[in-house]
Design a protein around this motif. Structure first.
Motif, PDB file in Angstrom:
ATOM      1  N   UNK A  36      -3.117  43.510  -5.803  1.00  0.00           N
ATOM      2  CA  UNK A  36      -2.352  44.990  -7.079  1.00  0.00           C
ATOM      3  C   UNK A  36      -3.036  45.954  -5.363  1.00  0.00           C
ATOM      4  N   UNK A  37      -2.416  47.287  -4.805  1.00  0.00           N
ATOM      5  CA  UNK A  37      -2.293  47.891  -3.979  1.00  0.00           C
ATOM      6  C   UNK A  37      -2.724  49.439  -4.495  1.00  0.00           C
ATOM      7  N   UNK A  38      -3.540  49.632  -3.898  1.00  0.00           N
ATOM      8  CA  UNK A  38      -4.345  51.008  -3.678  1.00  0.00           C
ATOM      9  C   UNK A  38      -3.121  51.664  -2.629  1.00  0.00           C
ATOM     10  N   UNK A  39      -2.669  53.455  -2.693  1.00  0.00           N
ATOM     11  CA  UNK A  39      -2.393  54.278  -1.868  1.00  0.00           C
ATOM     12  C   UNK A  39      -3.753  55.096  -1.673  1.00  0.00           C
ATOM     13  N   UNK A  40      -4.462  55.578  -1.109  1.00  0.00           N
ATOM     14  CA  UNK A  40      -5.365  56.641  -0.751  1.00  0.00           C
ATOM     15  C   UNK A  40      -4.924  57.659   0.216  1.00  0.00           C
ATOM     16  N   UNK A  41      -4.935  58.546  -0.535  1.00  0.00           N
ATOM     17  CA  UNK A  41      -4.418  59.746   0.045  1.00  0.00           C
ATOM     18  C   UNK A  41      -5.549  60.441   0.877  1.00  0.00           C
ATOM     19  N   UNK A  42      -5.203  60.917   2.071  1.00  0.00           N
ATOM     20  CA  UNK A  42      -6.815  61.624   3.232  1.00  0.00           C
ATOM     21  C   UNK A  42      -5.939  62.915   4.155  1.00  0.00           C
ATOM     22  N   UNK A  43      -7.277  63.846   4.291  1.00  0.00           N
ATOM     23  CA  UNK A  43      -7.386  64.713   5.701  1.00  0.00           C
ATOM     24  C   UNK A  43      -8.154  64.651   6.481  1.00  0.00           C
TER      25      UNK A  43
END
Length: 79
Positions: A36-43
């Motif tokens: 499975x693929x995870x999208x991690x949003x970060x700043x």
């Protein structure tokens, strides 16, 4: 490359500073099924430096990132 990736899960780490994004990544990958693929949003700019090695250490494969308005999306596949 990352334009064609459809994540199975999304982890919002926007506004968090190091080491929190990496700790949240570790926790998220533990609960995911292989492949499975995870999208991690970060700043946090430090995440860009740490994400590839951090993903590998947690049993993931770093697939790349994509810049969006005000944040970066990082894509990791659970190995």
């Amino acid at each position: 490359m990352t334009e064609n990736i459809t994540p199975d899960e999304t982890l919002d780490c926007r506004g968090l500073s190091c080491p929190m994004p990496m700790l949240k990544l570790k926790k998220a990958l533990k609960s995911m099924a292989p492949g499975t693929v995870l999208e991690m949003m970060g700043t946090d700019p430090g995440t860009t430096n740490d994400i590839e090695l951090g993903a590998k250490k947690q049993g993931g494969e770093y697939l790349g990132n994509k810049e969006a308005e005000g944040y970066i999306s990082y894509y990791i596949r659970k190995s």
